[in-house]
Design a protein around this motif. Structure first.
Motif, PDB file in Angstrom:
ATOM      1  N   ALA A 163      51.079  33.052 140.172  1.00 27.69           N
ATOM      2  CA  ALA A 163      49.741  32.490 140.395  1.00 27.69           C
ATOM      3  C   ALA A 163      48.836  32.813 139.211  1.00 27.69           C
ATOM      4  CB  ALA A 163      49.152  33.031 141.691  1.00 27.69           C
ATOM      5  N   GLY A 164      48.947  34.004 138.682  1.00 32.34           N
ATOM      6  CA  GLY A 164      48.166  34.370 137.501  1.00 32.34           C
ATOM      7  C   GLY A 164      48.515  33.508 136.308  1.00 32.34           C
ATOM      8  N   ILE A 165      49.801  33.252 136.118  1.00 35.80           N
ATOM      9  CA  ILE A 165      50.228  32.372 135.022  1.00 35.80           C
ATOM     10  C   ILE A 165      49.700  30.957 135.244  1.00 35.80           C
ATOM     11  CG2 ILE A 165      52.230  31.303 133.909  1.00 35.80           C
ATOM     12  CD1 ILE A 165      53.755  33.931 134.538  1.00 35.80           C
ATOM     13  N   GLY A 166      49.762  30.480 136.483  1.00 35.20           N
ATOM     14  CA  GLY A 166      49.252  29.145 136.796  1.00 35.20           C
ATOM     15  C   GLY A 166      47.755  29.029 136.572  1.00 35.20           C
ATOM     16  N   ILE A 167      47.015  30.067 136.945  1.00 33.48           N
ATOM     17  CA  ILE A 167      45.568  30.059 136.729  1.00 33.48           C
ATOM     18  C   ILE A 167      45.258  30.113 135.233  1.00 33.48           C
ATOM     19  CG2 ILE A 167      43.463  31.417 137.068  1.00 33.48           C
ATOM     20  CD1 ILE A 167      44.650  32.132 139.861  1.00 33.48           C
TER      21      ILE A 167
END
Length: 62
Positions: free
Chosen positions: A42-46
């Motif tokens: 999720a951090g990478i996606g954000i």
């Protein structure tokens, strides 16, 4: 870190695909009960969403 302004990411569909894949994978990991991997992806996606849609400035390489 990663060069999100690389000419490879100039087409909108590639930016949407990469961001959507990361966020979708985060949902998958959360459903499977893997909290660490869900938060990581999720951090990478954000990060990709911010880099691709807020600060994106494609450059022209010769």
């Amino acid at each position: 870190m990663f060069d999100l302004n690389h000419p490879f990411f100039r087409p909108l569909w590639r930016r949407v695909l990469v961001t959507g894949f990361c966020l979708g994978w985060a949902v998958f990991e959360a459903v499977m009960g893997n909290g660490f991997w869900a938060v990581l992806t999720a951090g990478i996606g954000i990060y990709c969403g911010y880099g691709f849609f807020v600060t994106f400035d494609p450059r022209d390489d010769p």
